[in-house]
Structures are given as C-alpha cells and as structure tokens.
Design a protein around this motif. Structure first.
Motif, PDB file in Angstrom:
ATOM      1  N   ASP A 114      33.692  45.730   9.941  1.00  0.00           N
ATOM      2  CA  ASP A 114      33.011  45.413   8.665  1.00  0.00           C
ATOM      3  C   ASP A 114      32.534  44.021   8.218  1.00  0.00           C
ATOM      4  OD1 ASP A 114      34.090  47.290   8.494  1.00  0.00           O
ATOM      5  OD2 ASP A 114      35.571  47.409   7.723  1.00  0.00           O
ATOM      6  N   GLY A 115      31.966  43.574   9.733  1.00  0.00           N
ATOM      7  CA  GLY A 115      30.956  42.267   9.331  1.00  0.00           C
ATOM      8  C   GLY A 115      31.953  41.136   9.499  1.00  0.00           C
ATOM      9  N   HIS A 116      33.331  40.774   9.611  1.00  0.00           N
ATOM     10  CA  HIS A 116      34.300  39.833  10.233  1.00  0.00           C
ATOM     11  C   HIS A 116      35.154  39.508  10.052  1.00  0.00           C
ATOM     12  CE1 HIS A 116      36.071  38.689   5.769  1.00  0.00           C
ATOM     13  NE2 HIS A 116      35.258  39.601   4.939  1.00  0.00           N
ATOM     14  N   PHE A 117      35.504  41.211  10.266  1.00  0.00           N
ATOM     15  CA  PHE A 117      36.900  41.425  10.917  1.00  0.00           C
ATOM     16  C   PHE A 117      36.849  41.480  12.579  1.00  0.00           C
ATOM     17  CE2 PHE A 117      37.309  42.856   6.856  1.00  0.00           C
ATOM     18  CZ  PHE A 117      38.381  42.380   5.896  1.00  0.00           C
ATOM     19  N   SER A 118      37.428  40.498  13.152  1.00  0.00           N
ATOM     20  CA  SER A 118      36.990  39.929  14.979  1.00  0.00           C
ATOM     21  C   SER A 118      38.287  41.129  15.658  1.00  0.00           C
ATOM     22  CB  SER A 118      37.510  38.894  15.136  1.00  0.00           C
ATOM     23  OG  SER A 118      36.857  38.490  16.753  1.00  0.00           O
ATOM     24  N   SER A 119      37.872  41.524  16.844  1.00  0.00           N
ATOM     25  CA  SER A 119      39.044  42.009  17.350  1.00  0.00           C
ATOM     26  C   SER A 119      38.219  41.939  18.432  1.00  0.00           C
ATOM     27  CB  SER A 119      38.528  43.731  17.503  1.00  0.00           C
ATOM     28  OG  SER A 119      39.043  43.859  19.045  1.00  0.00           O
ATOM     29  N   GLY A 120      38.835  40.029  18.523  1.00  0.00           N
ATOM     30  CA  GLY A 120      38.247  39.303  19.433  1.00  0.00           C
ATOM     31  C   GLY A 120      38.528  38.940  20.608  1.00  0.00           C
ATOM     32  N   ARG A 121      40.240  39.194  21.138  1.00  0.00           N
ATOM     33  CA  ARG A 121      40.968  38.438  22.181  1.00  0.00           C
ATOM     34  C   ARG A 121      40.262  39.223  23.710  1.00  0.00           C
ATOM     35  NH1 ARG A 121      43.712  33.460  22.405  1.00  0.00           N
ATOM     36  NH2 ARG A 121      41.760  33.125  23.275  1.00  0.00           N
ATOM     37  N   GLY A 122      40.500  38.388  24.136  1.00  0.00           N
ATOM     38  CA  GLY A 122      39.400  39.370  25.964  1.00  0.00           C
ATOM     39  C   GLY A 122      38.784  39.962  25.954  1.00  0.00           C
ATOM     40  N   GLY A 123      37.779  40.138  25.171  1.00  0.00           N
ATOM     41  CA  GLY A 123      35.695  40.460  25.969  1.00  0.00           C
ATOM     42  C   GLY A 123      36.441  42.165  25.607  1.00  0.00           C
ATOM     43  N   LEU A 124      36.649  42.556  24.361  1.00  0.00           N
ATOM     44  CA  LEU A 124      37.022  44.087  24.334  1.00  0.00           C
ATOM     45  C   LEU A 124      34.870  44.179  23.778  1.00  0.00           C
ATOM     46  CD1 LEU A 124      40.169  45.238  22.755  1.00  0.00           C
ATOM     47  CD2 LEU A 124      39.222  45.241  25.654  1.00  0.00           C
ATOM     48  N   GLY A 125      34.553  43.254  22.977  1.00  0.00           N
ATOM     49  CA  GLY A 125      32.947  43.465  22.727  1.00  0.00           C
ATOM     50  C   GLY A 125      32.654  43.996  24.088  1.00  0.00           C
ATOM     51  N   LEU A 126      32.575  43.320  25.152  1.00  0.00           N
ATOM     52  CA  LEU A 126      32.542  43.944  26.908  1.00  0.00           C
ATOM     53  C   LEU A 126      32.252  44.899  27.550  1.00  0.00           C
ATOM     54  CD1 LEU A 126      30.281  42.519  28.858  1.00  0.00           C
ATOM     55  CD2 LEU A 126      31.993  40.845  29.647  1.00  0.00           C
ATOM     56  N   VAL A 127      33.298  45.620  26.624  1.00  0.00           N
ATOM     57  CA  VAL A 127      33.997  47.003  26.750  1.00  0.00           C
ATOM     58  C   VAL A 127      32.770  47.555  26.863  1.00  0.00           C
ATOM     59  CG1 VAL A 127      35.195  48.796  27.209  1.00  0.00           C
ATOM     60  CG2 VAL A 127      36.037  45.777  27.821  1.00  0.00           C
TER      61      VAL A 127
END
Length: 585
Positions: free
Chosen positions: A177-190
């Motif tokens: 939703d724009g600015h809520f980050s699932s940030g730690r550990g690099g799950l975006g790369l998965v």
C-alpha cells in the motif's frame, strides 16, 4: 473454493503455482490452526519442509499469512506476516507488515497465500473471492513501487516490488500500500526471483466471530490500558510523534548509534528529532487498518515521515544534520523497494572504509546507485557484511548473521545485546525488544547495564512476540496491554479456550521451530555473536553516564544461560528432549 465453517479463521489457504499459472484451495484441519495460530506460526508450517532450498529455487514458497484476530475489532489487528528464506542472511526470513493487505486477504475468505514456481515473464496476480487472475506485467518492468501500485488497480490492497528487487539488491523490500515496508532480510528479491511484480487482493466478506462480546470486552480493556500509557498515547508518545519519539530518549541514554557505531551520542540530535520533523512538515496521523494509536506520520504535502530507525540511521549513524535528506532517502527507498536500516548501515560501512564524510547529496546519490546497481551501488547492494568482507574490512560491518543492526547500541542495553545475538533472523530488535523494560521501564524496569536475568527475559519475550506475530497484533501495544487481554480476544474470535500461558507455549513452539530451521541450514553458536567493536570500544559517556564495552565473558555466560533456558545444547543446536517436549519428534 468451499471455506469451512470456522470463526476467526476463514479455514482456507490459497496455493498458487506461478510456473503453471494454476491455483488450488486447501482446507486445513482445525488442529493445524490451533497448533500454529496463524500469521508467523502458520506461515512457518508451510516453509518448514523447504527451508534448506536456495532462496531463489522456484519451489521456495513466498508466504502471505494473516492471523485469527485480523479483520476483527481487536486493536491493531491489521498486521500480517510475509515469510520465505532470506536472501541476505540465509536464515528464516519473516516480517510483520501493516497496511490493509492482511485485512483484504481475510475478507477474500483466506487465511494465507502460498506462492511457488516462477513466471516466464513479469506477472501480476489479482485475487478476489474465489477468483485468481494472472496478468501480464512486462510493461511494469523497471517501474517504481508507486507506479506499480497505481497500475495494479484501485480495488483492495497490494504488495509490490520495485527496481531494487529487479536489480538484485539483497535487502530489497516488498512494499504494501505504498509505504508499509516488508523490509528486513530481502524478501523483495524472493518475489522478484519469481518474476512476480505485484499481488493485489480485494474482498468484502467479513470474518465471522465466535463471541463478539468477548472480543469487544478485550478491545475495551486494551484501549483503556493503552490510553493510560505515556509511551503510546502521552503528549510525547508515539501516537503524537510517531516512533521517532524514541530518538530523544535513546540519545539521552547515550546509546544512539553514531558514526557507524563508533560513538553513542550525536551532538546534533536535537535538530533532527521527531519534534523537528513535526515542526518542519506539519505532520498528521496515519496508520494500519484496525489501529487506534496511528503511529505513522505524513507531512502536509503527503511526505512520508521516517520511522525511528530510519530517522536515527540516516542522521546520527552517517553524521547527517539535514532532515530533508532523510525524508528524501526514505522516499527513494520506498519507491525503489529497499530496507532503510540495511541501506543506512551499509552506507556507514562504506563511509568508514573509504574515510569519507558523506554529504546529504552523497547519501541520496548512493541510495539511488544501490537501487540501480550502478557505480559504487553495484557492490553496496550486497549489504554491509559482503561489502566490508570484499573490501578486506569485515570488522566495520555492524551486523549479526549478516543482518544490519538497528538504532539501539547494544553497549547501552545488555538485554538488547543478547537479543541481537540470539535473534533467529539476525540483527533484529523486534524478536524480543528488551528496550521496553531496559529503557521504557515496561512492564517493569530492569538494569540496562547488566546481563543478570536477561537470558530468561529474552527467551520469554521471543516466545511472546512470536505469538503476537501469529495472532496478529502490534508489538507496541504490549507497552501497556498483555497476552491476558489478547487471549480473551482470541477466544472470542475463534471459540478456542486459551489462557495467556497457552498462547505463550504456542509462541515457544513457533520460535523453537525457527531454531530448528536455522540449524538445518548450518547456523550454530558461532553465528549468535556480535561485532568485535562492541567488546573492545567504549561508547560515548556524559551526563553522569558511562558506556563501557561489553564484557565478553559476561556475554558468553548469558548466552549459555539462554541456550539452557531455551532448550538448546552448548552449540545452540536443538535437542531431542526439547523437540519431543514441543511435539517435533
């Protein structure tokens, strides 16, 4: 899709195979829900058998899971868990993320989504009540998180990845939703490795409750307790100033990480604190679905005001006094999809290794370079540990298990030191958050300059936070409320009788399983350690406060005590006795 007749839970898990562009629904037995609760606990059940796979193996699941309190009147019920194996650390990788995605998943009639496989080209997924649509997203390749969010549709809630994940940044985020980050550990790369650009979910069916009156009673008690909490709702609390309210407090305790953790006091802190941001940007409240605290802050022109970790690390850690640069760095990280803690700590290592003092312009340019994997950013995108090791200076990497440390210097809080070391996902403050009692004095004050008693406190807190992330709720509320109130909410929602101790035992089982998963990937006591700097270099003293280095002997004793209390052997390995006790063997 034929959901079970359940309360609190929806009784349905969606499995998506990206390779085949197919999907199926699963109706787990109620006993599975009661054992693992939901959120972090239930997601871990679906990760367990795959944890030894490489993070980019198509069979590695990417998990989006809600809990039984999501989409109920229980306070702060809008959070959810995203989980997989971390590309940055190799550990169990999970984050609790806010926004509205968890609520929308529940209203679609689902408790969780298991995504496996890999698309042949960039795809988006749109999920409705009983529907799953695969959409072409090739035209969104290279687009920012904001652009992708807008292009993905207007209904419901969405999780997206940006250029950072596409360009191989090991600490890439999934943005909700724009600015809520699932940030730690690099799950975006998965998510990017699966060629999945976005996941959008919409639904309108409300979650049925077993006994609404019990949930309402629990809600009333929780709101009463939080209303009386100065840390949460007080004049200087996080409801008024956001999590950045902590900056002045941590600075006054001489434990704000400064100059890549070489100092613990920042002379210019008063000019970069939450009050300064509020004054400059005329902030207003915002927050997650189901929250009455509303700790998120937005500026008058829509600027997203940084959280405490970002506020502290992009100022004190880097020697920066320009709050405009902090807001811009935060914006770039959100748009590119990058974890701000890892980004700032990696820049601090770069500054120390190169002997540079980074100007505000340098900070912005380097953040952009990391997201684009160009120039110095091509090396920095691997995170502090790998960058420093490649430079021949591993000593400057302020990480545990390759995860960059957040904005609490461990020399100023011995419980925090032990919690960093024992955390299953690496250098994380949220697995136990002893700052609550060592600094905020909640529920009771403890001596922050001793390891005495901290092993048991950390173990219990890890168990409690594991179940909080499974219900789900926000950890901040536990400055005031307890598992007693949330056990009542859980019973009212699901109809499953449970005391606070029942929930705590479930949390122990959930957390111990993460220890088992990490052990299967080769993690041992050697990884439960802190950078040597904290044992050899004192912090910044003053105002009657002395910040000595950590005593290594005392630290190792506390760690050994923790292993014993946790039910691990001297090498931190799970034991047959404890596994049998918790039902694993």
């Amino acid at each position: 899709m034929t959901p079970q007749s359940m309360h609190g839970w929806r009784g349905c898990i969606l499995h998506i195979d990206l390779t085949e562009e197919s999907y199926r629904y699963e109706a787990p037995h109620r006993s599975l829900y009661e054992r693992w609760i939901g959120g972090k606990g239930l997601a871990g059940h679906y990760l367990f058998d795959h944890i030894t796979l490489p993070w980019d193996d198509p069979k590695m699941p990417l998990l989006f899971f809600t809990g039984p309190l999501v989409d109920t009147p229980s306070p702060t019920s809008g959070r959810m868990t995203i989980m997989s194996r971390s590309p940055l650390t190799g550990t169990v990788g999970d984050t609790s993320v806010g926004g509205k995605l968890g609520t929308r998943i529940k209203r679609t009639g689902l408790d969780g989504i298991v995504i496996t496989g890999k698309c042949g080209s960039w795809r988006g997924i749109v999920i409705g009540e009983g529907t799953v649509e695969f959409r072409d997203a090739e035209h969104l390749a290279g687009k920012t998180c904001g652009e992708t969010l807008e292009a993905s549709g207007a209904d419901g809630s969405a999780a997206v990845v940006g250029p950072a994940a596409e360009n191989g940044v090991l600490f890439a985020s999934i943005m909700v939703d724009g600015h809520f980050s699932s940030g730690r550990g690099g799950l975006g790369l998965v998510m990017a490795s699966k060629k999945l650009k976005y996941l959008r979910v919409s639904g309108a069916s409300k979650t049925p409750l077993h006994d609404r009156s019990l949930v309402d009673r629990a809600r009333e008690e929780i709101i009463r307790l939080t209303s009386a909490s100065p840390a949460l709702m007080g004049e200087l609390g996080i409801s008024n100033f956001g999590t950045g309210a902590l900056l002045d407090l941590i600075q006054s305790r001489r434990m704000i990480p400064t100059d890549n953790f070489r100092a613990t006091y920042f002379e210019a802190a008063a000019s970069v604190n939450a009050h300064r941001f509020k004054e400059e940007y005329s902030t207003k409240k915002s927050g997650c679905a189901g929250c009455h605290v509303l700790c998120k802050k937005k500026g008058k022109s829509g600027e997203i005001i940084p959280e405490y970790e970002t506020m502290s690390h992009f100022t004190a850690l880097l020697g920066n006094r320009d709050i405009g640069a902090v807001v811009e760095a935060n914006r770039i990280c959100n748009e590119a999809g990058m974890d701000t803690i890892s980004a700032a700590v990696t820049l601090a290592a770069h500054a120390e290794i190169t002997g540079r003092t980074l100007s505000p312009e340098d900070i912005i340019n380097l953040i952009e370079d990391i997201a684009a994997s160009r120039g110095d950013g091509a090396a920095l995108k691997s995170g502090s540990y790998r960058y420093a090791e490649l430079a021949g200076r591993p000593d400057v990497s302020m990480t545990v298990k390759k995860l960059e440390l957040p904005a609490y210097d461990p020399r100023g809080a011995r419980g925090m030191a032990l919690a960093y070391a024992t955390s299953t996902r690496g250098g994380c403050h949220l697995r136990a958050y002893p700052i609550s009692h060592e600094i905020l004095r909640k529920p009771v004050a403890t001596d922050r300059f001793t390891f005495s008693g901290k092993a048991r406190i950390i173990k219990i807190a890890e168990d409690m936070h594991a179940v909080i992330d499974s219900l789900t709720a926000c950890k901040f509320l536990f400055f005031a409320a307890t598992l007693e109130e949330y056990a009542l909410a859980f019973q009212g929602a699901t109809g499953t009788p449970a005391s606070s101790q029942d929930l705590l035992r479930a949390g122990e089982r959930i957390y111990y399983r993460e220890r088992i998963m990490n052990a299967r990937n080769g993690f041992s006591a050697a990884d439960d350690d802190l950078p040597e700097r904290f044992f050899t270099m004192e912090g910044t003293g003053g105002a009657g406060i002395t910040v000595p280095p950590l005593d290594r002997k005392a630290f190792l004793k506390a760690r050994a005590d923790y292993y014993r209390i946790r039910g691990l052997d001297e090498m931190s390995m799970p034991t047959e006795r404890k596994m049998k006790e918790l039902g694993f063997a």
